[in-house]
Write a protein that holds these residues in place. Structure first.
Motif, PDB file in Angstrom:
ATOM      1  N   THR A 215       0.832  -1.198   0.000  1.00  0.00           N
ATOM      2  CA  THR A 215       0.000   0.000   0.000  1.00  0.00           C
ATOM      3  C   THR A 215       0.869   1.251   0.000  1.00  0.00           C
ATOM      4  O   THR A 215       0.601   2.201  -0.746  1.00  0.00           O
ATOM      5  CB  THR A 215      -0.953   0.001   1.212  1.00  0.00           C
ATOM      6  OG1 THR A 215      -1.778  -1.156   1.144  1.00  0.00           O
ATOM      7  CG2 THR A 215      -1.811   1.252   1.244  1.00  0.00           C
TER       8      THR A 215
ATOM      9  N   ARG B 267      -7.870   6.912  -4.563  1.00  0.00           N
ATOM     10  CA  ARG B 267      -8.405   6.973  -3.197  1.00  0.00           C
ATOM     11  C   ARG B 267      -9.100   5.687  -2.817  1.00  0.00           C
ATOM     12  O   ARG B 267      -8.933   5.170  -1.702  1.00  0.00           O
ATOM     13  CB  ARG B 267      -9.364   8.152  -3.056  1.00  0.00           C
ATOM     14  CG  ARG B 267      -8.680   9.447  -2.770  1.00  0.00           C
ATOM     15  CD  ARG B 267      -9.693  10.519  -2.356  1.00  0.00           C
ATOM     16  NE  ARG B 267      -9.306  11.754  -2.978  1.00  0.00           N
ATOM     17  CZ  ARG B 267      -9.831  12.268  -4.076  1.00  0.00           C
ATOM     18  NH1 ARG B 267     -10.832  11.690  -4.677  1.00  0.00           N
ATOM     19  NH2 ARG B 267      -9.383  13.385  -4.574  1.00  0.00           N
ATOM     20  N   ASP B 268      -9.906   5.151  -3.724  1.00  0.00           N
ATOM     21  CA  ASP B 268     -10.576   3.875  -3.447  1.00  0.00           C
ATOM     22  C   ASP B 268      -9.565   2.764  -3.215  1.00  0.00           C
ATOM     23  O   ASP B 268      -9.726   1.949  -2.303  1.00  0.00           O
ATOM     24  CB  ASP B 268     -11.500   3.488  -4.602  1.00  0.00           C
ATOM     25  CG  ASP B 268     -12.765   4.337  -4.666  1.00  0.00           C
ATOM     26  OD1 ASP B 268     -13.065   5.047  -3.665  1.00  0.00           O
ATOM     27  OD2 ASP B 268     -13.445   4.302  -5.707  1.00  0.00           O
ATOM     28  N   ASP B 269      -8.543   2.708  -4.053  1.00  0.00           N
ATOM     29  CA  ASP B 269      -7.540   1.656  -3.906  1.00  0.00           C
ATOM     30  C   ASP B 269      -6.793   1.781  -2.584  1.00  0.00           C
ATOM     31  O   ASP B 269      -6.518   0.779  -1.939  1.00  0.00           O
ATOM     32  CB  ASP B 269      -6.540   1.729  -5.075  1.00  0.00           C
ATOM     33  CG  ASP B 269      -5.465   0.681  -4.953  1.00  0.00           C
ATOM     34  OD1 ASP B 269      -5.801  -0.488  -4.664  1.00  0.00           O
ATOM     35  OD2 ASP B 269      -4.279   1.011  -5.140  1.00  0.00           O
ATOM     36  N   LEU B 270      -6.472   2.989  -2.190  1.00  0.00           N
ATOM     37  CA  LEU B 270      -5.722   3.205  -0.951  1.00  0.00           C
ATOM     38  C   LEU B 270      -6.623   3.290   0.271  1.00  0.00           C
ATOM     39  O   LEU B 270      -6.139   3.459   1.387  1.00  0.00           O
ATOM     40  CB  LEU B 270      -4.879   4.495  -1.070  1.00  0.00           C
ATOM     41  CG  LEU B 270      -3.814   4.477  -2.154  1.00  0.00           C
ATOM     42  CD1 LEU B 270      -3.172   5.845  -2.267  1.00  0.00           C
ATOM     43  CD2 LEU B 270      -2.769   3.402  -1.903  1.00  0.00           C
ATOM     44  N   GLU B 271      -7.928   3.206   0.029  1.00  0.00           N
ATOM     45  CA  GLU B 271      -8.930   3.308   1.093  1.00  0.00           C
ATOM     46  C   GLU B 271      -8.728   4.579   1.897  1.00  0.00           C
ATOM     47  O   GLU B 271      -8.783   4.591   3.121  1.00  0.00           O
ATOM     48  CB  GLU B 271      -8.866   2.072   1.996  1.00  0.00           C
ATOM     49  CG  GLU B 271      -9.197   0.793   1.243  1.00  0.00           C
ATOM     50  CD  GLU B 271      -9.020  -0.445   2.078  1.00  0.00           C
ATOM     51  OE1 GLU B 271      -8.584  -0.358   3.247  1.00  0.00           O
ATOM     52  OE2 GLU B 271      -9.326  -1.527   1.551  1.00  0.00           O
ATOM     53  N   ALA B 272      -8.503   5.675   1.145  1.00  0.00           N
ATOM     54  CA  ALA B 272      -8.275   6.967   1.787  1.00  0.00           C
ATOM     55  C   ALA B 272      -9.582   7.737   1.877  1.00  0.00           C
ATOM     56  O   ALA B 272     -10.452   7.618   1.079  1.00  0.00           O
ATOM     57  CB  ALA B 272      -7.264   7.772   0.975  1.00  0.00           C
TER      58      ALA B 272
ATOM     59  N   ARG C  73       1.108   4.128  -2.779  1.00  0.00           N
ATOM     60  CA  ARG C  73       0.868   5.532  -2.399  1.00  0.00           C
ATOM     61  C   ARG C  73       1.985   6.419  -2.950  1.00  0.00           C
ATOM     62  O   ARG C  73       1.731   7.483  -3.520  1.00  0.00           O
ATOM     63  CB  ARG C  73       0.775   5.650  -0.881  1.00  0.00           C
ATOM     64  CG  ARG C  73       0.493   7.064  -0.405  1.00  0.00           C
ATOM     65  CD  ARG C  73       0.344   7.137   1.106  1.00  0.00           C
ATOM     66  NE  ARG C  73      -0.954   6.588   1.474  1.00  0.00           N
ATOM     67  CZ  ARG C  73      -1.135   5.491   2.211  1.00  0.00           C
ATOM     68  NH1 ARG C  73      -0.107   4.837   2.678  1.00  0.00           N
ATOM     69  NH2 ARG C  73      -2.337   5.074   2.502  1.00  0.00           N
TER      70      ARG C  73
END
Length: 151
Positions: A37, A146-151, A41
């Motif tokens: 992750t 953002r979705d991929d990093l769950e931000a 990022r």
């Protein structure tokens, strides 16, 4: 009685060993996910920075009425070069849901580069159209990141 104590010790040792191995495996997995992750990022940030820098250069070039066509073309291509390396990194390291919007943004910016290299100026409505397409593609890529990093 001695046999029972020895058996209890062996069973207790086996349980402790198995549970320690299980916990170590879980910790290793979690650390691995965290490392992946963090690597994504950093890659996402670097890619967005390279794209942004290129777009800013194109904006400056589109305002420069005094630049020759050769100067404009060279500056546009030079500004876009770093984006290509990051593009390839994205295709192999990014989540699948991020690769498509990444490619869309890359192609949109490449089209803007080509137009600016051919003499597109800010004053014409064509630049605004290119910029609007870039902004839409950028928003889509940021949302996917953002979705991929769950931000």
């Amino acid at each position: 009685m001695e046999l029972m104590a020895l058996a209890s010790t062996l069973v207790g040792g086996a349980i402790a060993t198995v549970s320690a191995g299980f916990l170590d495996r879980r910790r290793w997995r979690r650390d691995r996910i965290d490392q992946r992750t963090e690597a994504r990022r950093v890659l996402y940030g670097n890619y967005l920075a390279a794209l942004s820098q290129a777009r800013l250069t194109f904006s400056r070039l589109s305002r420069d009425m005094d630049a020759s066509n050769a100067e404009r073309r060279k500056a546009a291509w030079d500004a876009f070069d770093p984006c290509s390396g990051f593009r390839h990194q994205m295709t192999i390291s990014a989540a699948r849901a991020v690769v498509e919007p990444s490619e869309d943004l890359y192609r949109t910016l490449r089209d803007l580069r080509n137009a600016v290299a051919e003499g597109l100026l800010l004053e014409g409505g064509d630049y605004a159209e290119h910029r609007a397409r870039y902004d839409v593609a950028l928003d889509a890529l940021r949302a996917a990141m953002r979705d991929d990093l769950e931000a």
